[in-house]
Design an enzyme around this catalytic site. Structure first.
Site, PDB file in Angstrom:
ATOM      1  N   ASP A 252     -15.498 -15.217 -28.744  1.00  0.00           N
ATOM      2  CA  ASP A 252     -16.905 -15.608 -28.675  1.00  0.00           C
ATOM      3  C   ASP A 252     -17.135 -16.394 -27.385  1.00  0.00           C
ATOM      4  O   ASP A 252     -18.054 -17.199 -27.290  1.00  0.00           O
ATOM      5  CB  ASP A 252     -17.276 -16.451 -29.901  1.00  0.00           C
TER       6      ASP A 252
ATOM      7  N   LYS B 275     -17.867 -10.968 -27.563  1.00  0.00           N
ATOM      8  CA  LYS B 275     -19.260 -11.107 -27.147  1.00  0.00           C
ATOM      9  C   LYS B 275     -19.451 -10.460 -25.776  1.00  0.00           C
ATOM     10  O   LYS B 275     -18.652 -10.682 -24.863  1.00  0.00           O
ATOM     11  CB  LYS B 275     -19.632 -12.589 -27.074  1.00  0.00           C
TER      12      LYS B 275
ATOM     13  N   ASP C 292      -7.659 -23.336 -20.996  1.00  0.00           N
ATOM     14  CA  ASP C 292      -8.504 -22.388 -20.276  1.00  0.00           C
ATOM     15  C   ASP C 292      -7.868 -21.010 -20.385  1.00  0.00           C
ATOM     16  O   ASP C 292      -6.763 -20.781 -19.877  1.00  0.00           O
ATOM     17  CB  ASP C 292      -8.613 -22.812 -18.811  1.00  0.00           C
TER      18      ASP C 292
ATOM     19  N   GLY D 240     -15.789 -24.209 -33.840  1.00  0.00           N
ATOM     20  CA  GLY D 240     -14.876 -23.825 -34.912  1.00  0.00           C
ATOM     21  C   GLY D 240     -15.427 -22.949 -36.012  1.00  0.00           C
ATOM     22  O   GLY D 240     -14.735 -22.699 -36.997  1.00  0.00           O
TER      23      GLY D 240
END
Length: 231
Positions: free
Chosen positions: A138, A178, A114, A76
């Site tokens: 991320d 990322k 998911d 978080g």
């Protein structure tokens, strides 16, 4: 304990019982990481909060009243930063998902989900209730130890996140994800450059120096967003 080259105390973890070397090294790294200690003091759930803080301080992605999607949100840290900077829930909105559970964060609408599930994009769109100003990811794929396989998994996650971004972003919106050492795949990079005014790779100082992680940042969305399904 001993002092490192910067004068800080360095904690060494002794191997006991069946503790694996990898676990010992991870624990040592956590105990000696100044960002981990700072996160505890500042009330952030992870050191990752400082990565987003640094990126936002430099590129000004988060503004009051914005709607943000946080993919791979647990535990978080990014959601905490985003909620504070967009003024959620009073002014802005943060929608977050992760495979793992995540404790409640004020101003963040979270679902354990998911992202690669077939129904995930539609469920996210319903949670959004409209378009987003920023899609950030991320997410990291589970590694197998096989370099090529792991790279394909990483690229696949980023590609899926980028596709979702083009479906929900407002004109002028941004995408942050990322991508690790190799950066964005060449084909993905080319597509991002077609869809966004500016595309670059960034590595915030809060990323560990020995880590291969880096981020691709695409700003100024100029593609034509698709029609969203009705909520």
């Amino acid at each position: 304990m001993a002092k490192d080259s910067s004068g800080r105390l360095h904690v060494t973890v002794k191997s006991k019982g069946k503790r694996k070397l990898s676990s010992k090294l991870w624990l040592e790294r956590q105990l000696n990481d100044p960002y981990v200690a700072q996160a505890r003091r500042d009330g952030f759930r992870s050191r990752a909060a400082y990565k987003l803080t640094e990126i936002d301080d430099k590129f000004h992605l988060l503004k009051s009243g914005m709607t943000v999607v946080d993919l791979g949100a647990a535990p978080g840290g990014w959601s905490q930063v985003a909620a504070k900077r967009v003024g959620a829930p009073a002014r802005g909105k943060v929608v977050a998902i992760d495979l793992l559970e995540m404790g409640e964060i004020p101003g963040v609408d979270f679902a354990q989900l998911d992202f690669l599930a077939d129904d995930a994009p539609e469920r996210l769109i319903v949670m959004l209730g409209g378009r987003a100003d920023l899609v950030m990811s991320d997410m990291a794929a589970n590694t197998t130890g096989h370099r090529k396989t792991d790279q394909l998994r990483i690229v696949g996650l980023v590609e899926a996140a980028a596709l979702f971004a083009t479906e929900v972003l407002k004109p002028g919106g941004a995408f942050l994800a990322k991508v690790f050492q190799s950066g964005a795949d060449a084909d993905l990079l080319a597509q991002l450059k077609r869809d966004f005014a500016s595309v670059k790779h960034v590595k915030p100082a809060a990323s560990r120096q020995d880590s291969s992680e880096r981020y691709v940042l695409a700003t100024g969305f100029r593609g034509e967003p698709r029609t969203l399904p009705e909520a």
